[in-house]
Write an enzyme that holds these catalytic residues in place. Sequence first.
Site, PDB file in Angstrom:
ATOM      1  CG  ASP A  68      -0.202  -5.649   0.780  1.00 51.60           C
ATOM      2  OD1 ASP A  68      -0.881  -6.311   1.847  1.00 51.60           O
ATOM      3  OD2 ASP A  68       0.098  -4.575   0.896  1.00 51.60           O
ATOM      4  CG  ASP A  70      -3.925  -2.721   4.859  1.00 49.55           C
ATOM      5  OD1 ASP A  70      -5.075  -2.580   4.539  1.00 49.55           O
ATOM      6  OD2 ASP A  70      -3.437  -3.268   6.121  1.00 49.55           O
ATOM      7  CB  THR A 175      -5.195  -8.074   3.183  1.00 48.86           C
ATOM      8  OG1 THR A 175      -5.050  -7.284   4.223  1.00 48.86           O
ATOM      9  CG2 THR A 175      -6.600  -8.900   3.315  1.00 48.86           C
ATOM     10  CB  ALA A 176      -2.664  -9.038   7.997  1.00 47.01           C
ATOM     11  CE  LYS A 220      -0.269  -9.965   3.408  1.00 46.21           C
ATOM     12  NZ  LYS A 220      -0.015  -8.660   2.802  1.00 46.21           N
ATOM     13  CG  ASP A 243       2.747  -1.524   1.081  1.00 43.38           C
ATOM     14  OD1 ASP A 243       2.895  -0.797   2.293  1.00 43.38           O
ATOM     15  OD2 ASP A 243       2.191  -2.514   1.275  1.00 43.38           O
ATOM     16  CG  ASN A 246       6.680  -6.878   6.924  1.00 41.69           C
ATOM     17  OD1 ASN A 246       7.537  -7.313   7.855  1.00 41.69           O
ATOM     18  ND2 ASN A 246       5.745  -5.724   7.385  1.00 41.69           N
TER      19      ASN A 246
END
Length: 315
Positions: A68, A70, A175-176, A220, A243, A246
Amino acid sequence: MAALGWLTPRRRSATARSVLAGEAAAEAARKTSAADDDAALLTGTSEEAPEEPVFPVAGDVRAAAFFDLDNTVMQGAAIFHFGRGLYKRKFFERRELTRFAWQQAWFRLAGVEDPEHMQDARDSALSIVKGHRVSELMSIGEEIYDEYMADRIWPGTRALAQAHLDAGQKVWLVTAAPVETATIIARRLGLTGALGTVAESVDGVYTGRLVGEPLHGPAKAEAVRALAAAEDLDLDRCAAYSDSHNDIPMLSLVGHPYAINPDTKLRKHARAHDWRLRDYRTGRKAAKFGIPAAAGVGALAGGTAAALALHRRRR
């Protein structure tokens, strides 16, 4: 703005839009990675791996690592830093910058993704880039990385990613954030590529719409699953790092899940399932399992120093 249903915290299986977003992200990531490989062969700029890889298992080509972005690899949210860079280049007005600043402040204080703020940021980003060429945003993104992102990379997480690379494994960001932004970050860190939210473009121009939905939560997991199938990876031998609670769907896919700088819900889940944890916000070990072997006390110091030196050379 009310949060969309797919962003609510209740558990749910992947929707058709999640599958579409995941497959689109996987396809975009593989195309970008293949293009980078071709460019490296032509220019002779691919780097040699260190002589003595320590962690994880060297030579296991059916294993890979998924990170991930962020608050796992980078402090804060990439989309907010990207927005700041676009404002500097007069892509939008001061009132939009104020909203970006508020969202970034919330993210730093809360330490987790807030659905309303993240969705608002995505809607703003889509409206801002609509009508612009993909190549233009990629070029600007390189500059924004240097200005706002390069100094926000967590050295500890970077060392873990480098350990996988040193072992001959592929390492992907998941990542989004827009796939273009994620791809720039992956390239700068020397990673294999990135799975990110795919914005629709026609003839190289953004339409202001997404392909599927943002790469978040179940999407994801679908992206990782699609990429693993295309790359012939064994997910039981793969690792994933995040982290956020979600990302539990993605973490649960692999045989080696790690909670990095975890939020409260992920920390609780990780402890209940004996997942490894590491918190670089305080430098302390977060659980009895500590961190992977290569990031032990001595190796972490060496790996971090090497990663920082590599990062400085590439800037």
